[in-house]
Scaffold this motif. Structure first.
Motif, PDB file in Angstrom:
ATOM      1  N   UNK A 205     -55.751  -2.217 -13.882  1.00  8.44           N
ATOM      2  CA  UNK A 205     -54.874  -2.508 -15.023  1.00  8.44           C
ATOM      3  C   UNK A 205     -53.430  -2.238 -14.630  1.00  8.44           C
ATOM      4  N   UNK A 206     -52.595  -3.254 -14.760  1.00 10.12           N
ATOM      5  CA  UNK A 206     -51.162  -3.088 -14.528  1.00 10.12           C
ATOM      6  C   UNK A 206     -50.402  -3.514 -15.770  1.00 10.12           C
ATOM      7  N   UNK A 207     -49.194  -2.997 -15.917  1.00 12.36           N
ATOM      8  CA  UNK A 207     -48.373  -3.320 -17.075  1.00 12.36           C
ATOM      9  C   UNK A 207     -46.922  -3.449 -16.641  1.00 12.36           C
ATOM     10  N   UNK A 208     -46.276  -4.488 -17.117  1.00  7.17           N
ATOM     11  CA  UNK A 208     -44.852  -4.678 -16.878  1.00  7.17           C
ATOM     12  C   UNK A 208     -44.123  -4.850 -18.202  1.00  7.17           C
ATOM     13  N   UNK A 209     -42.885  -4.376 -18.234  1.00 15.95           N
ATOM     14  CA  UNK A 209     -42.026  -4.556 -19.396  1.00 15.95           C
ATOM     15  C   UNK A 209     -41.277  -5.877 -19.256  1.00 15.95           C
ATOM     16  N   UNK A 210     -41.024  -6.511 -20.388  1.00 15.87           N
ATOM     17  CA  UNK A 210     -40.376  -7.828 -20.386  1.00 15.87           C
ATOM     18  C   UNK A 210     -39.150  -7.813 -21.285  1.00 15.87           C
ATOM     19  N   UNK A 211     -38.059  -8.335 -20.778  1.00 16.11           N
ATOM     20  CA  UNK A 211     -36.887  -8.656 -21.587  1.00 16.11           C
ATOM     21  C   UNK A 211     -36.927 -10.153 -21.854  1.00 16.11           C
ATOM     22  N   UNK A 212     -37.252 -10.569 -23.096  1.00 19.20           N
ATOM     23  CA  UNK A 212     -37.410 -12.007 -23.349  1.00 19.20           C
ATOM     24  C   UNK A 212     -36.106 -12.772 -23.457  1.00 19.20           C
ATOM     25  N   UNK A 213     -35.000 -12.060 -23.734  1.00 25.03           N
ATOM     26  CA  UNK A 213     -33.729 -12.734 -23.965  1.00 25.03           C
ATOM     27  C   UNK A 213     -33.368 -12.711 -25.439  1.00 25.03           C
ATOM     28  N   UNK A 214     -32.185 -13.185 -25.751  1.00 24.52           N
ATOM     29  CA  UNK A 214     -31.775 -13.308 -27.138  1.00 24.52           C
ATOM     30  C   UNK A 214     -32.378 -14.563 -27.746  1.00 24.52           C
ATOM     31  N   UNK A 215     -33.111 -14.410 -28.822  1.00 27.53           N
ATOM     32  CA  UNK A 215     -33.788 -15.534 -29.470  1.00 27.53           C
ATOM     33  C   UNK A 215     -33.694 -15.351 -30.982  1.00 27.53           C
ATOM     34  N   UNK A 216     -33.416 -16.409 -31.708  1.00 29.70           N
ATOM     35  CA  UNK A 216     -33.393 -16.340 -33.161  1.00 29.70           C
ATOM     36  C   UNK A 216     -34.818 -16.499 -33.684  1.00 29.70           C
ATOM     37  N   UNK A 267     -51.347  -7.010  -9.058  1.00 26.35           N
ATOM     38  CA  UNK A 267     -51.301  -5.632  -8.614  1.00 26.35           C
ATOM     39  C   UNK A 267     -49.962  -4.950  -8.777  1.00 26.35           C
ATOM     40  N   UNK A 268     -48.993  -5.656  -9.356  1.00 26.42           N
ATOM     41  CA  UNK A 268     -47.643  -5.117  -9.528  1.00 26.42           C
ATOM     42  C   UNK A 268     -47.464  -4.653 -10.967  1.00 26.42           C
ATOM     43  N   UNK A 269     -47.026  -3.425 -11.154  1.00 29.61           N
ATOM     44  CA  UNK A 269     -46.800  -2.903 -12.495  1.00 29.61           C
ATOM     45  C   UNK A 269     -45.656  -1.922 -12.527  1.00 29.61           C
ATOM     46  N   UNK A 270     -45.305  -1.489 -13.729  1.00 29.72           N
ATOM     47  CA  UNK A 270     -44.228  -0.538 -13.887  1.00 29.72           C
ATOM     48  C   UNK A 270     -42.856  -1.105 -13.612  1.00 29.72           C
ATOM     49  N   UNK A 271     -42.720  -2.419 -13.761  1.00 28.60           N
ATOM     50  CA  UNK A 271     -41.437  -3.083 -13.515  1.00 28.60           C
ATOM     51  C   UNK A 271     -40.852  -3.604 -14.832  1.00 28.60           C
ATOM     52  N   UNK A 272     -39.578  -3.930 -14.772  1.00 30.18           N
ATOM     53  CA  UNK A 272     -38.863  -4.523 -15.898  1.00 30.18           C
ATOM     54  C   UNK A 272     -38.533  -5.954 -15.491  1.00 30.18           C
ATOM     55  N   UNK A 273     -39.016  -6.924 -16.245  1.00 29.49           N
ATOM     56  CA  UNK A 273     -38.875  -8.337 -15.894  1.00 29.49           C
ATOM     57  C   UNK A 273     -37.864  -9.012 -16.811  1.00 29.49           C
TER      58      UNK A 273
END
Length: 316
Positions: A205-216, A267-273
């Motif tokens: 199990x891996x988890x990454x954080x996501x910045x989706x951008x500015x969206x209305x 296999x990559x986790x703990x990152x900010x995308x």
């Protein structure tokens, strides 16, 4: 394939076959969640839309079934502001015995007045972080059963507004500020990706954080008209305005989908995308620019401390 700020969820998922995969998208009935669910369903996954509003949820599920030709899109009730609701939803899923390959922790609230969840937590910290913490950890049996599972935790550039106040995360003593509270919850979403990966990468199990951008989207619904106008998000008549550089919902969902399916993230986790790429820490002056995050948002010691606090707060 290289993707960027203008890529859509459909662009990112093209060529992927998710037949036989199980996915859950919280807040999947509208906005970014619906676009994320649409892309995963189009690739053949069985997609559960988890949300508070049964009417909207069933309507969106029916729409996505028609649009994608995938009959395996369903709605399940989930209120992240109630630990009882969270436990009922996780227990229901685990009882099915179905492995869970993709979990997108997408739902959230922003800049709300000071309110509290059913369990007494400040609403933004309680909903955006603690609700998802309890939801994800409750689904660990299904995530482990998948062999390889990806969790996507939606953060925001707003994490720059606040680190975690470990002494008073629920604003029981300090003055309340809706944007500080939102920023704290988004930092928590990023730290959760670090904590979950550190503990369960060995289980696949891996988890990454996501910045989706500015969206209305509906995320702005708690803001006053004056505040929307002050920030340039509404015109003088109260009509929504999309500021320069903001994305469409389909573009905003692209990084979430990339986190869920990109081969290079196996296999990559703990990152900010951000913008379908791994972001870099920002140590310069001022706010972090696109593609960067403040280092405290992925700090392993902060992540461990938050995990311990969260376990204590959500314990039955």
């Amino acid at each position: 394939m290289t993707y960027g700020a203008s890529s859509t969820a459909a662009d990112v998922v093209a060529g992927h076959d998710l037949t036989g995969k199980e996915a859950i998208v919280t807040g999947g009935a509208s906005g970014l969640g619906a676009e994320t669910a649409r892309a995963l369903a189009a690739a053949g996954a069985r997609v559960v839309l988890a949300g508070r509003n049964p009417d909207n949820g069933e309507r969106t599920a029916e729409l996505l079934r028609k649009e994608t030709g995938n009959e395996l899109v369903v709605f399940r009730p989930l209120d992240l502001g109630s630990l009882q609701s969270v436990r009922q939803c996780t227990e229901r899923h685990v009882a099915t015995g179905r492995p869970l390959h993709i979990l997108v922790a997408n739902a959230g609230i922003m800049a709300t007045p000071l309110t509290r969840t059913a369990d007494g937590f400040e609403s933004q910290f309680g909903t955006n972080h603690l609700g998802h913490f309890a939801f994800t950890t409750g689904l660990l049996p299904a995530l482990c059963a998948a062999g390889t599972a990806r969790v996507v935790s939606l953060s925001s550039r707003a994490h720059r507004r606040s680190d975690i106040d470990f002494d008073d995360p629920n604003f029981e003593r300090r003055p309340y500020d809706p944007w500080i509270a939102y920023g704290q919850s988004k930092t928590a979403n990023a730290l959760f990706a670090v904590g979950l990966t550190a503990r369960f990468a060995g289980e696949g199990i891996t988890c990454n954080a996501v910045m989706p951008g500015g969206i209305m989207t509906g995320l702005q619904r708690h803001m006053t008209l004056d505040r929307l106008q002050e920030m340039g998000w509404a015109d003088e008549f109260g009509n929504p305005v999309q500021p320069p550089g903001w994305k469409t919902p389909a573009q905003g969902a692209a990084t979430s989908v990339w986190a869920a399916v990109a081969p290079e993230l196996e296999g990559v986790g703990g990152r900010y995308l951000d913008d379908c790429a791994i972001a870099e820490p920002w140590t310069g002056d001022g706010d972090p620019p696109s593609g960067h995050y403040l280092p405290y948002a992925l700090d392993p010691e902060h992540a461990d401390r938050l995990w311990t606090l969260s376990e204590r707060l959500v314990a039955p």
